[in-house]
Write an enzyme that holds these catalytic residues in place. Structure first.
Site, PDB file in Angstrom:
ATOM      1  N   CYS A  32     -40.843  28.066  58.877  1.00 49.39           N
ATOM      2  CA  CYS A  32     -40.623  28.453  57.481  1.00 49.39           C
ATOM      3  C   CYS A  32     -40.602  27.204  56.589  1.00 49.39           C
ATOM      4  O   CYS A  32     -39.779  26.297  56.799  1.00 49.39           O
ATOM      5  CB  CYS A  32     -39.306  29.209  57.338  1.00 49.39           C
ATOM      6  SG  CYS A  32     -38.871  29.616  55.627  1.00 49.39           S
ATOM      7  N   CYS A  35     -37.054  26.613  54.682  1.00 49.40           N
ATOM      8  CA  CYS A  35     -35.803  26.373  55.399  1.00 49.40           C
ATOM      9  C   CYS A  35     -35.485  24.875  55.330  1.00 49.40           C
ATOM     10  O   CYS A  35     -36.379  24.055  55.072  1.00 49.40           O
ATOM     11  CB  CYS A  35     -35.931  26.806  56.864  1.00 49.40           C
ATOM     12  SG  CYS A  35     -35.625  28.565  57.157  1.00 49.40           S
ATOM     13  N   HIS A  88     -31.819  31.497  56.102  1.00 40.35           N
ATOM     14  CA  HIS A  88     -33.094  32.209  56.243  1.00 40.35           C
ATOM     15  C   HIS A  88     -32.908  33.718  56.360  1.00 40.35           C
ATOM     16  O   HIS A  88     -33.776  34.487  55.947  1.00 40.35           O
ATOM     17  CB  HIS A  88     -33.828  31.681  57.484  1.00 40.35           C
ATOM     18  CG  HIS A  88     -35.182  32.283  57.714  1.00 40.35           C
ATOM     19  ND1 HIS A  88     -36.339  31.770  57.160  1.00 40.35           N
ATOM     20  CD2 HIS A  88     -35.571  33.365  58.442  1.00 40.35           C
ATOM     21  CE1 HIS A  88     -37.377  32.486  57.540  1.00 40.35           C
ATOM     22  NE2 HIS A  88     -36.942  33.466  58.322  1.00 40.35           N
ATOM     23  N   ASN A 128     -40.425  39.537  45.141  1.00 41.57           N
ATOM     24  CA  ASN A 128     -41.081  40.492  46.029  1.00 41.57           C
ATOM     25  C   ASN A 128     -40.351  40.441  47.361  1.00 41.57           C
ATOM     26  O   ASN A 128     -40.376  39.417  48.042  1.00 41.57           O
ATOM     27  CB  ASN A 128     -42.551  40.127  46.243  1.00 41.57           C
ATOM     28  CG  ASN A 128     -43.351  40.203  44.957  1.00 41.57           C
ATOM     29  OD1 ASN A 128     -43.141  41.094  44.143  1.00 41.57           O
ATOM     30  ND2 ASN A 128     -44.266  39.278  44.769  1.00 41.57           N
ATOM     31  N   SER A 136     -44.925  36.836  51.033  1.00 43.21           N
ATOM     32  CA  SER A 136     -45.545  35.974  52.042  1.00 43.21           C
ATOM     33  C   SER A 136     -44.529  35.247  52.902  1.00 43.21           C
ATOM     34  O   SER A 136     -44.854  34.796  53.998  1.00 43.21           O
ATOM     35  CB  SER A 136     -46.482  34.965  51.365  1.00 43.21           C
ATOM     36  OG  SER A 136     -45.788  34.213  50.390  1.00 43.21           O
ATOM     37  N   HIS A 139     -37.952  34.351  54.040  1.00 42.83           N
ATOM     38  CA  HIS A 139     -36.770  33.627  53.555  1.00 42.83           C
ATOM     39  C   HIS A 139     -36.436  34.111  52.129  1.00 42.83           C
ATOM     40  O   HIS A 139     -37.326  34.230  51.293  1.00 42.83           O
ATOM     41  CB  HIS A 139     -37.076  32.128  53.532  1.00 42.83           C
ATOM     42  CG  HIS A 139     -35.871  31.264  53.334  1.00 42.83           C
ATOM     43  ND1 HIS A 139     -35.430  30.361  54.292  1.00 42.83           N
ATOM     44  CD2 HIS A 139     -34.997  31.149  52.300  1.00 42.83           C
ATOM     45  CE1 HIS A 139     -34.356  29.738  53.838  1.00 42.83           C
ATOM     46  NE2 HIS A 139     -34.074  30.203  52.633  1.00 42.83           N
ATOM     47  N   HIS A 141     -36.070  34.487  48.543  1.00 43.72           N
ATOM     48  CA  HIS A 141     -36.524  33.680  47.410  1.00 43.72           C
ATOM     49  C   HIS A 141     -37.165  34.586  46.376  1.00 43.72           C
ATOM     50  O   HIS A 141     -37.527  35.735  46.651  1.00 43.72           O
ATOM     51  CB  HIS A 141     -37.534  32.619  47.865  1.00 43.72           C
ATOM     52  CG  HIS A 141     -38.889  33.180  48.191  1.00 43.72           C
ATOM     53  ND1 HIS A 141     -39.133  33.936  49.322  1.00 43.72           N
ATOM     54  CD2 HIS A 141     -40.077  33.114  47.523  1.00 43.72           C
ATOM     55  CE1 HIS A 141     -40.402  34.312  49.355  1.00 43.72           C
ATOM     56  NE2 HIS A 141     -40.993  33.830  48.268  1.00 43.72           N
ATOM     57  N   GLN A 143     -39.563  34.183  42.393  1.00 39.17           N
ATOM     58  CA  GLN A 143     -40.503  33.313  41.704  1.00 39.17           C
ATOM     59  C   GLN A 143     -40.281  33.410  40.196  1.00 39.17           C
ATOM     60  O   GLN A 143     -39.581  34.298  39.700  1.00 39.17           O
ATOM     61  CB  GLN A 143     -41.943  33.679  42.048  1.00 39.17           C
ATOM     62  CG  GLN A 143     -42.284  33.499  43.513  1.00 39.17           C
ATOM     63  CD  GLN A 143     -43.736  33.799  43.804  1.00 39.17           C
ATOM     64  OE1 GLN A 143     -44.645  33.109  43.344  1.00 39.17           O
ATOM     65  NE2 GLN A 143     -43.972  34.857  44.571  1.00 39.17           N
TER      66      GLN A 143
END
Length: 329
Positions: A32, A35, A88, A128, A136, A139, A141, A143
């Site tokens: 990842c 991470c 994660h 998303n 994609s 982990h 997150h 945007q």
């Protein structure tokens, strides 16, 4: 190839970006990139925001070769990745409330900072979650896109809000909040300062909107108490999603605030959050097919009032202490 292309059939800009094809897709935890020790974040961190390595928009985009008929522009903008936590395996539902409060502060800080760029006209915060919506990286997150134009759907929202204000003399979301609090049948949960509902006009089966009870146009206008309360309701809504079918529930989470660096009547635009989950049942997906994609006309197979009841009744650990207001029977 990285540029903006104008669609004269729909009066909108399309972002063409070959860079986004290069992003990693569902890597293992061992590989990842976000991470601690990963390719993007080799040092220790708590939460962090950084420029996307595979951006659709650039602070200093390449020049474009103009066509003699079709219109192009340079793809000015900013694309950032916002990593919620170094853990994660923890998403919004499982994150400590204090961590989500820090995340809200980061969203506020990034909005303030990016609005200083003259070329930025709209700041879009989103997440998303799940491979079902194209995430994609597993982990936790989100945007942030800072657009050099006002995207078409935001433009449509603005026009509708202006129309309502002109006809009624009031903010449409303020009026919706009053109605939902009065009717109660579509409320999922509420806190002191925020209301979460499956809207009367839901497009997705388990769509949830979060509305501030006080009129604000930007996330930056929330008070300190409201920001903490915003963290509470984000945790509560996402926890109810996971509790609905006892699984990690996929969704698209989108923040809608007023444009920046353009004249705007702040009495019209009311900051809000939309969750668009793709599921219509535990094992069934609500696909965006021809009607929805081609005409923007959605067919919702789940009655909003029933969806709200299912989410409202989804038991969440610690819900009593997270919700400062309970629905009256």
């Amino acid at each position: 190839m990285q540029e903006l292309r104008y669609n004269p059939l729909t009066d909108e800009w399309i972002i063409v970006s070959a860079e986004t094809q290069k992003r990693p897709v569902q890597p293992s935890q061992q590989s990842c990139p976000i991470c601690i020790g990963g390719a993007e974040l080799p040092q220790q961190y708590d939460l962090v925001s950084f420029d996307n390595k595979f951006p659709a928009l650039l602070r200093e985009p390449p020049e474009v070769v103009q066509d003699d008929f079709f219109q192009k522009e340079r793809s000015y903008g900013v694309c950032e990745v916002v990593v919620y936590t170094s853990d994660h395996n923890t998403a919004l539902p499982g994150m400590p409330l204090k961590q989500i409060e820090k995340l809200v502060e980061m969203w506020v800080d990034r909005t303030i900072d990016l609005s200083k760029y003259d070329f930025v006209k709209y700041i879009f915060i989103f997440e998303n979650r799940g491979k079902e919506v194209g995430a994609s990286l597993p982990h936790p997150h989100g945007q942030l896109y800072a657009f050099p134009f006002i995207p078409k759907r935001i433009e449509t929202k603005l026009m509708a809000m202006k129309k309502w204000y002109k006809e009624k003399g009031s903010c449409v979301i303020c009026d919706v909040v009053k109605q939902e609090l009065m009717k109660k049948e579509r409320i999922v949960c509420q806190t002191k300062h925020f209301l979460a509902v499956v809207p009367f006009y839901a497009r997705f089966p388990f769509e949830v909107h979060i509305y501030p009870k006080r009129h604000v146009s930007y996330i930056t206008q929330l008070s300190g108490e409201e920001r903490s309360d915003f963290a509470k309701i984000l945790k509560l809504v996402t926890s109810k999603y996971d509790a609905l079918y006892q699984e990690e529930f996929p969704y698209m989470m989108m923040f809608f605030q007023a444009p920046v660096n353009v004249p705007i009547n702040e009495e019209i635009f009311h900051f809000h959050v939309e969750f668009n989950p793709p599921k219509r049942d535990k094992d069934k997906i609500k696909w965006m097919a021809s009607v929805e994609t081609g005409t923007w006309t959605f067919i919702n197979p789940v009655v909003p009032e029933q969806a709200a009841k299912m989410l409202r009744e989804a038991k969440v650990e610690g819900e009593e202490c997270q919700s400062s207001e309970r629905l009256e029977e």
